[in-house]
Scaffold this active site. Structure first.
Site, PDB file in Angstrom:
ATOM      1  N   TYR A  39     -27.916 -38.889  13.608  1.00 43.45           N
ATOM      2  CA  TYR A  39     -29.041 -38.625  12.809  1.00 43.45           C
ATOM      3  C   TYR A  39     -29.252 -38.041  11.529  1.00 43.45           C
ATOM      4  O   TYR A  39     -28.031 -37.551  11.127  1.00 43.45           O
ATOM      5  CB  TYR A  39     -30.306 -37.617  13.852  1.00 43.45           C
ATOM      6  CG  TYR A  39     -29.850 -36.467  13.800  1.00 43.45           C
ATOM      7  CD1 TYR A  39     -28.701 -35.678  14.402  1.00 43.45           C
ATOM      8  CD2 TYR A  39     -30.697 -35.439  13.089  1.00 43.45           C
ATOM      9  CE1 TYR A  39     -28.504 -34.328  14.478  1.00 43.45           C
ATOM     10  CE2 TYR A  39     -30.466 -34.014  13.064  1.00 43.45           C
ATOM     11  CZ  TYR A  39     -29.405 -33.370  13.637  1.00 43.45           C
ATOM     12  OH  TYR A  39     -29.152 -32.162  13.587  1.00 43.45           O
ATOM     13  N   LYS A 154     -22.789 -35.769  12.971  1.00 44.84           N
ATOM     14  CA  LYS A 154     -24.419 -35.290  12.977  1.00 44.84           C
ATOM     15  C   LYS A 154     -24.655 -36.088  14.343  1.00 44.84           C
ATOM     16  O   LYS A 154     -25.635 -37.061  14.182  1.00 44.84           O
ATOM     17  CB  LYS A 154     -25.003 -35.419  11.706  1.00 44.84           C
ATOM     18  CG  LYS A 154     -25.994 -34.683  11.725  1.00 44.84           C
ATOM     19  CD  LYS A 154     -26.922 -34.692  10.319  1.00 44.84           C
ATOM     20  CE  LYS A 154     -28.116 -34.006  10.261  1.00 44.84           C
ATOM     21  NZ  LYS A 154     -28.080 -32.438  10.753  1.00 44.84           N
ATOM     22  N   GLU A 186     -20.371 -21.979  12.025  1.00 41.01           N
ATOM     23  CA  GLU A 186     -21.656 -22.154  11.266  1.00 41.01           C
ATOM     24  C   GLU A 186     -22.881 -21.686  11.911  1.00 41.01           C
ATOM     25  O   GLU A 186     -22.847 -21.287  13.312  1.00 41.01           O
ATOM     26  CB  GLU A 186     -21.762 -23.910  10.869  1.00 41.01           C
ATOM     27  CG  GLU A 186     -21.894 -24.630  12.187  1.00 41.01           C
ATOM     28  CD  GLU A 186     -21.827 -26.103  12.116  1.00 41.01           C
ATOM     29  OE1 GLU A 186     -22.567 -26.551  10.606  1.00 41.01           O
ATOM     30  OE2 GLU A 186     -21.655 -26.864  12.929  1.00 41.01           O
ATOM     31  N   LEU A 210     -20.494 -28.971  10.709  1.00 35.09           N
ATOM     32  CA  LEU A 210     -21.070 -30.131   9.952  1.00 35.09           C
ATOM     33  C   LEU A 210     -21.001 -29.818   8.527  1.00 35.09           C
ATOM     34  O   LEU A 210     -21.451 -28.702   7.891  1.00 35.09           O
ATOM     35  CB  LEU A 210     -22.868 -30.270  10.466  1.00 35.09           C
ATOM     36  CG  LEU A 210     -23.059 -31.544   9.842  1.00 35.09           C
ATOM     37  CD1 LEU A 210     -22.696 -32.770  10.368  1.00 35.09           C
ATOM     38  CD2 LEU A 210     -24.830 -31.266   9.833  1.00 35.09           C
TER      39      LEU A 210
HETATM   40  N1  PDD Z   1     -29.476 -29.472  10.487  1.00 33.11           N
HETATM   41  N2  PDD Z   1     -24.925 -27.368  10.421  1.00 33.11           N
HETATM   42  C1  PDD Z   1     -25.650 -27.853  11.422  1.00 33.11           C
HETATM   43  C2  PDD Z   1     -25.082 -27.735  12.876  1.00 33.11           C
HETATM   44  C3  PDD Z   1     -26.916 -28.478  11.109  1.00 33.11           C
HETATM   45  O1  PDD Z   1     -27.643 -28.965  12.077  1.00 33.11           O
HETATM   46  C4  PDD Z   1     -27.331 -28.445   9.841  1.00 33.11           C
HETATM   47  C5  PDD Z   1     -28.608 -29.432   9.448  1.00 33.11           C
HETATM   48  C6  PDD Z   1     -26.425 -28.071   8.775  1.00 33.11           C
HETATM   49  C7  PDD Z   1     -26.919 -28.086   7.384  1.00 33.11           C
HETATM   50  O2  PDD Z   1     -26.823 -29.493   6.887  1.00 33.11           O
HETATM   51  P1  PDD Z   1     -27.906 -29.938   5.633  1.00 33.11           P
HETATM   52  O3  PDD Z   1     -27.636 -28.936   4.509  1.00 33.11           O
HETATM   53  O4  PDD Z   1     -27.318 -31.321   5.389  1.00 33.11           O
HETATM   54  O5  PDD Z   1     -29.130 -29.926   6.493  1.00 33.11           O
HETATM   55  C8  PDD Z   1     -25.265 -27.504   9.230  1.00 33.11           C
HETATM   56  C9  PDD Z   1     -30.727 -30.043  10.198  1.00 33.11           C
HETATM   57  C10 PDD Z   1     -31.623 -29.600   9.186  1.00 33.11           C
HETATM   58  C11 PDD Z   1     -31.520 -30.219  11.707  1.00 33.11           C
HETATM   59  O6  PDD Z   1     -30.924 -30.419  12.783  1.00 33.11           O
HETATM   60  O7  PDD Z   1     -32.739 -30.355  11.779  1.00 33.11           O
END
Ligand code: PDD
Length: 297
Positions: A39, A154, A186, A210
């Protein structure tokens, strides 16, 4: 009406546009049965996607990593997002996009090439973090990282993240900051940053985290602001003794973390409140959003 979703927005499912309440997938979809899919979450400001190309590249990387053939060529993703935004509500939105391996008889092994991936996308109004939260900061808790070893994908299989986030919520915190073998990885849905002695520190970009789109972006902003960046393994003890902590994600943008396990973060006058490095980065991040709003489409 679906709990927590107002109205009945038009969503995209496998080439069709339809009301959310009519969007249905088979119970044999491998996303439902196995969590077999990937996703993206992408913010939209002023009707324009923020860092679209980076999100698209990450989606293509995630698809390739789990061996799902991209269901459409690159230019079609762009048209899909444009239409989704046009049909969406308001100027600021966030897009959720999910691709699963499709519908097939239950079998762990991949189905044949005749099975097409399921593509679902929806746009929701984006409630950006409130000014009070940006000004006062958030509380987090530390937890062991119990997830698998491909956190760079992801994946929609998010049970480890879901349980960690809920454990944080149960303790009155907004996010879980996770550690594997004593080192920072993270957040359950965000990347975590530490400031020490004026430098910005982040964990290594490897299979244990991620690579957030804001990971590269914060590096860019730090360079522009002449803030030194150190990408390295960060011990749990260092995090507890950080001058500043912050988290980044598409929906949280950049938020200051001011409490970890009920203890205030930072030192001297910034103890328990957002620090100077956060403020600079926040300002630069907001400037990028303003630029995007003003840019011609
Ligand atoms: N999540 N690490 C994890 C495990 C995440 O699920 C996310 C983002 C990030 C940050 O990634 P980015 O800067 O590309 O949003 C890091 C999204 C927002 C979610 O699952 O809703």
């Amino acid at each position: 009406m679906i709990d927590g979703i107002h109205g009945n927005p038009t969503v995209y499912l496998n080439g069709s546009w339809l009301p959310l309440s009519d969007a249905k997938v088979s119970v044999l979809d491998r996303g439902f049965i196995f969590g077999d899919g990937v996703y993206e979450v992408l913010p939209v400001y002023g009707g324009k996607p923020f860092r679209f190309q980076s999100h698209l590249s990450r989606l293509l990387r995630s698809l390739a990593a789990i061996r799902i053939q991209a269901p459409m060529p690159e230019h079609q993703w762009a048209s899909l997002f444009t239409e989704l935004i046009a049909r969406g509500e308001g100027e600021d939105q966030f897009i959720y996009l999910q691709v699963t391996r499709g519908v097939a008889k239950r079998d762990h092994a991949f189905p044949g090439p005749e099975v097409r991936p399921t593509v679902f996308a929806m746009s929701s109004p984006f409630q950006r973090p409130a000014q009070t939260v940006r000004d006062s900061g958030v509380a987090v808790v530390s937890l062991p990282d119990e997830r698998w070893l491909h956190c760079d994908i992801k994946s929609i299989a998010l049970l480890g993240n879901v349980l960690a986030r809920q454990a944080a919520v149960d303790r009155g915190a907004i996010e879980a900051v996770m550690f594997r073998d004593g080192f920072l990885t993270e957040g359950s849905a965000s990347n975590i940053w530490m400031v020490k002695d004026g430098a910005l520190h982040a964990p290594l970009k490897n299979h244990l985290i991620l690579e957030g789109i804001r990971y590269g972006l914060l590096q860019e902003l730090a360079e522009r602001l002449q803030i030194p960046v150190q990408i390295r393994r960060i011990r749990q003890q260092e995090v507890a003794q950080a001058d500043e902590l912050m988290m980044t994600s598409a929906t949280k943008e950049v938020l200051p973390i001011v409490r970890l396990d009920d203890q205030p973060i930072g030192h001297l006058q910034h103890r328990g409140s957002p620090g100077p490095v956060y403020k600079k980065i926040r300002q630069a991040y907001d400037a990028l959003i303003d630029e995007l709003r003003l840019a011609r489409s």
